[in-house]
Design a protein around this motif. Structure first.
Motif, short mmCIF file in Angstrom:
data_model
loop_
_atom_site.label_atom_id
_atom_site.label_comp_id
_atom_site.label_asym_id
_atom_site.label_seq_id
_atom_site.Cartn_x
_atom_site.Cartn_y
_atom_site.Cartn_z
N LEU A 32 0.86 -1.18 0.00
CA LEU A 32 0.00 0.00 0.00
C LEU A 32 0.89 1.23 0.00
O LEU A 32 1.99 1.21 0.57
N VAL A 33 0.40 2.30 -0.59
CA VAL A 33 1.10 3.58 -0.59
C VAL A 33 0.17 4.64 0.00
O VAL A 33 -1.01 4.69 -0.34
N ALA A 34 0.73 5.46 0.89
CA ALA A 34 0.00 6.60 1.44
C ALA A 34 0.85 7.84 1.24
O ALA A 34 2.09 7.78 1.30
N CYS A 35 0.20 8.96 0.99
CA CYS A 35 0.90 10.23 0.81
C CYS A 35 0.40 11.26 1.81
O CYS A 35 -0.74 11.20 2.27
N LEU A 36 1.29 12.21 2.09
CA LEU A 36 0.99 13.29 3.03
C LEU A 36 1.67 14.56 2.56
O LEU A 36 2.90 14.62 2.50
N PRO A 37 0.89 15.59 2.19
CA PRO A 37 1.50 16.86 1.82
C PRO A 37 2.10 17.54 3.05
O PRO A 37 1.48 17.60 4.10
N VAL A 38 3.32 18.03 2.90
CA VAL A 38 4.02 18.72 3.99
C VAL A 38 3.48 20.13 4.12
O VAL A 38 3.30 20.83 3.12
N SER A 39 3.22 20.56 5.35
CA SER A 39 2.78 21.93 5.62
C SER A 39 3.43 22.39 6.92
O SER A 39 3.94 21.59 7.70
N ASN A 40 3.38 23.69 7.16
CA ASN A 40 3.98 24.26 8.37
C ASN A 40 3.42 23.64 9.64
O ASN A 40 4.12 23.53 10.65
#
Length: 152
Positions: free
Chosen positions: A42-50
């Protein structure tokens, strides 16, 4: 050959992200999303934010662990018969290898061990440049359901 015990797709993952009562979960709060389903990963993604930074202006180590446990927990639950069992994280470790400040984190999990009482998952987390930022391992306990409405 697929390791999944049930039919899974991205729509199911989105529904699970909403949690019990469809009020949202840590995944929806942080922005973690399952983006790919393979035969044995499985692949999960997470956008980086402050909001994900530690005081030094880099992604907090706990964010990597939350991302790792999320993708491995989904995978662990998808390999069991969810009418009889559910899986919960029992142990997790993480080695932080490279700092991240921008872009999207991508976590890929694959099984190391699939047993009747537990499963072990390796999770590798990469930044947008493809650099390995964190490697983690999670053990999931396989728990027998005792009543309706428990777990997945």
């Amino acid at each position: 050959m697929s390791i999944w015990a049930q039919e899974i797709d991205l729509a199911l993952c989105k529904k699970l992200d909403l949690g019990v009562g469809e009020k949202g979960t840590l995944m929806t709060k942080l922005g973690i999303e399952i983006t790919e389903i393979g035969d044995d990963y499985l692949v999960a993604c997470l956008p980086v934010s402050n909001e994900l930074y530690n005081p030094m202006g880099i992604v907090h180590g706990g964010v990597y662990v939350a991302l790792a446990e999320t993708v491995a927990s989904y995978a662990a639950n998808f390999v069991v018969d969810t009418s009889k069992y559910y899986c919960v994280g029992q142990e997790i470790n993480a080695n932080h290898l490279k700092a991240s400040r921008t872009g999207t984190l991508k976590a890929i999990t694959k099984p190391v061990h699939l047993g009747g009482r537990s499963s072990v998952w390796e999770i590798k987390i990469y930044n947008s440049a493809g650099d390995l930022c964190c490697i983690s391992r999670m053990t999931a306990a396989v728990v027998e359901k005792r009543s309706k409405g428990t777990g997945l």
